[in-house]
Design a protein around this motif. Structure first.
Motif, PDB file in Angstrom:
ATOM      1  N   ASP A 156       0.867  -1.170   0.000  1.00  0.00           N
ATOM      2  CA  ASP A 156       0.000   0.000   0.000  1.00  0.00           C
ATOM      3  C   ASP A 156       0.905   1.221   0.000  1.00  0.00           C
ATOM      4  O   ASP A 156       1.546   1.540   1.008  1.00  0.00           O
ATOM      5  CB  ASP A 156      -0.915   0.009   1.222  1.00  0.00           C
ATOM      6  N   ALA A 157       0.995   1.908  -1.121  1.00  0.00           N
ATOM      7  CA  ALA A 157       1.926   3.028  -1.272  1.00  0.00           C
ATOM      8  C   ALA A 157       1.629   4.175  -0.320  1.00  0.00           C
ATOM      9  O   ALA A 157       2.487   5.033  -0.104  1.00  0.00           O
ATOM     10  CB  ALA A 157       1.897   3.530  -2.716  1.00  0.00           C
ATOM     11  N   LYS A 158       0.436   4.218   0.248  1.00  0.00           N
ATOM     12  CA  LYS A 158       0.090   5.286   1.186  1.00  0.00           C
ATOM     13  C   LYS A 158       0.574   5.004   2.604  1.00  0.00           C
ATOM     14  O   LYS A 158       0.420   5.845   3.482  1.00  0.00           O
ATOM     15  CB  LYS A 158      -1.420   5.499   1.209  1.00  0.00           C
ATOM     16  N   LYS A 188      11.953 -12.224   5.936  1.00  0.00           N
ATOM     17  CA  LYS A 188      12.423 -11.041   5.219  1.00  0.00           C
ATOM     18  C   LYS A 188      11.632 -10.928   3.915  1.00  0.00           C
ATOM     19  O   LYS A 188      11.513 -11.894   3.166  1.00  0.00           O
ATOM     20  CB  LYS A 188      13.918 -11.142   4.946  1.00  0.00           C
ATOM     21  N   ARG A 189      11.137  -9.714   3.678  1.00  0.00           N
ATOM     22  CA  ARG A 189      10.248  -9.577   2.520  1.00  0.00           C
ATOM     23  C   ARG A 189      10.197  -8.134   2.048  1.00  0.00           C
ATOM     24  O   ARG A 189      10.090  -7.204   2.854  1.00  0.00           O
ATOM     25  CB  ARG A 189       8.840 -10.036   2.895  1.00  0.00           C
ATOM     26  N   GLN A 190      10.299  -7.957   0.728  1.00  0.00           N
ATOM     27  CA  GLN A 190      10.069  -6.651   0.119  1.00  0.00           C
ATOM     28  C   GLN A 190       8.568  -6.503  -0.085  1.00  0.00           C
ATOM     29  O   GLN A 190       7.992  -7.022  -1.037  1.00  0.00           O
ATOM     30  CB  GLN A 190      10.803  -6.539  -1.226  1.00  0.00           C
ATOM     31  N   VAL A 191       7.932  -5.785   0.835  1.00  0.00           N
ATOM     32  CA  VAL A 191       6.480  -5.653   0.807  1.00  0.00           C
ATOM     33  C   VAL A 191       6.040  -4.803  -0.376  1.00  0.00           C
ATOM     34  O   VAL A 191       5.077  -5.121  -1.075  1.00  0.00           O
ATOM     35  CB  VAL A 191       5.969  -5.044   2.129  1.00  0.00           C
ATOM     36  N   GLN A 192       6.759  -3.693  -0.605  1.00  0.00           N
ATOM     37  CA  GLN A 192       6.415  -2.774  -1.687  1.00  0.00           C
ATOM     38  C   GLN A 192       7.678  -2.051  -2.125  1.00  0.00           C
ATOM     39  O   GLN A 192       8.715  -2.132  -1.471  1.00  0.00           O
ATOM     40  CB  GLN A 192       5.353  -1.774  -1.223  1.00  0.00           C
ATOM     41  N   ARG A 193       7.587  -1.355  -3.230  1.00  0.00           N
ATOM     42  CA  ARG A 193       8.745  -0.646  -3.737  1.00  0.00           C
ATOM     43  C   ARG A 193       9.235   0.373  -2.705  1.00  0.00           C
ATOM     44  O   ARG A 193       8.441   1.039  -2.058  1.00  0.00           O
ATOM     45  CB  ARG A 193       8.400   0.100  -5.035  1.00  0.00           C
TER      46      ARG A 193
END
Length: 454
Positions: A156-158, A188-193
């Motif tokens: 969620d970019a917000k 470990k995780r890249q949730v969003q950019r």
């Protein structure tokens, strides 16, 4: 100011040395006196301290695209209200990393390196802290919703995932990178950019959010700090320098261009000889590359400034020019290797997280983790170990200085957090583990080798 701890070297060291005239252990006296003459500045003032953090939440607010915080009637920041925390709170997992002060508000970051962290970006409104309170609650900034992770950690970019450090420019804007990365040991995780956020602190409104494209970097966990380069006359003439300690690169974001470009250089990597650390009795190895940049003095009559930088796993300092870093064409074309130059060595055990240049004194300050100290170098002098000093050293209360910032009042602020103990051993919840410190640079260097004319 708290009483001076006994393991800090103070101004009276010189007087003590004068009283010792001869002894069979004279060589040790000579060595000690040399150290005492280096460490003579006024120690930093302890502002706040916590055994473990206590995190509250901001009053409820709509999470609009632009308005991030409830309006401040008549310029007064609203008092926080009690609203439920948005994530199960695990106090021990909340380790503060960054600190920045702006006009009566202290911003403190808690990166998500464990679960149970309700808010990664927090604020303390100083005039709302009760008199005598030394361990105030942190309040989610800009609000709890912006700091809340979505169910199943959906992007969620917000919303903010993980923020390490913030910086404030002369235009009253706060900049920081949301890494978008969860560093839970087993998840470990890249949730969003990862994205660069810019907030107008006078209005508490988001100015811009720049999503860092995958063509620049695949994962954001190495972007743990940001340094700002803003023209003295034009707030749009602004650049953010973002070091990547994991991929050994330097990213530059141009505000007017609304683009980001990359520099690669061998000086951005770590020194394999300097990967060994020893903090609070704990020995470990880190290979963190470029960690901090500091805006130095102007170069002649132009707006160009010297830019100092170093890797964390290193005791070497390097420099380039803001004119080089601002040049997107040069970054893309390459051929700039000779424009990054070696400045010199700081000395033994001087591995540093953040460094900060003070334009009033011309002194570069270093947060030195191996020595639990703040080091200094007067930029008017040659750069070698003999010209470096220490303005604060404390092996009991000053464990692991993780961040250091300079505010618009000319005050240096420092966070110490005992990170290696938290990672590799255990923090004692009955002791004070996290501290925020403050000092005027001119007072810090008084009587040290870094003072003008020393």
């Amino acid at each position: 100011m708290r009483p001076k701890p006994q393991n800090v070297l103070h101004r009276d060291g010189g007087e003590m040395c004068e009283k010792i005239v001869s002894s069979w252990w004279l060589p040790w006296v000579v060595f000690l006196c040399g150290v005492l003459r280096v460490v003579q500045g006024d120690e930093f003032e302890e502002v706040f301290r916590w055994k473990l953090l206590d995190i509250g939440s901001s009053r409820a607010a709509e999470d609009a695209d632009e308005v991030l915080f409830p309006s401040k009637p008549n310029g007064v920041t609203p008092a926080p209200t009690s609203t439920p925390l948005n994530e199960s709170f695990t106090p021990y997992h909340n380790l503060p990393m960054g600190v920045a002060h702006h006009k009566g508000r202290l911003f403190i970051t808690v990166p998500r390196r464990r679960s149970g962290i309700p808010s990664t970006l927090n604020v303390i409104v100083l005039d709302q802290v009760p008199e005598g309170e030394r361990s105030p609650k942190l309040i989610a900034y800009p609000n709890s919703l912006t700091n809340e992770l979505r169910d199943s950690n959906q992007p969620d970019a917000k919303r903010l995932v993980s923020v390490y450090r913030t910086r404030v420019d002369r235009c009253d804007r706060m900049w920081f990178v949301d890494t978008g990365f969860l560093e839970f040991p087993d998840h470990k995780r890249q949730v969003q950019r990862p994205s660069l956020w810019i907030i107008d602190l006078l209005q508490d409104r988001k100015v811009r959010q720049f999503e860092i494209p995958e063509s620049i970097v695949t994962e954001g966990y190495g972007m743990a700090s940001v340094t700002l380069d803003v023209s003295g006359t034009d707030c749009d003439d602004a650049y953010a320098y973002v070091p990547d300690l994991a991929f050994y690169r330097l990213y530059v974001y141009g505000f007017r261009e609304n683009r980001m470009w990359t520099f690669r250089h061998e000086f951005l990597s770590f020194d394999p000889r300097m990967t060994g650390f020893g903090v609070a009795g704990i020995r470990f190895r880190w290979n963190d590359g470029i960690f901090s940049l500091a805006m130095g003095p102007s170069q002649g009559a132009s707006d160009d400034r010297t830019v100092y930088f170093h890797a964390m796993a290193s005791t070497s300092e390097y420099r380039t020019s803001s004119r080089v870093l601002r040049n997107e064409t040069l970054a893309n074309a390459g051929g700039y290797d000779h424009l990054f130059t070696y400045l010199g060595e700081r000395g033994i055990k001087t591995q540093s997280t953040i460094h900060q240049y003070d334009p009033q004194t011309g002194v570069l300050f270093y947060a030195e983790v191996n020595r639990n100290s703040i080091g200094c170098w007067n930029s008017a002098e040659r750069f070698d170990p003999e010209t470096h000093g220490i303005v604060h050293l404390d092996n009991k209360h000053f464990i692991y200085p993780s961040d250091m910032t300079l505010d618009s009042d000319g005050d240096l602020w420092v966070m110490t957090n005992g990170l290696p103990r938290w990672l590799y051993a255990t923090l004692n919840a009955d002791d004070y583990n996290f501290r925020v410190w403050r000092q005027k640079p001119v007072k810090a260097i008084a009587g040290t080798i870094c003072a003008p004319g020393a």
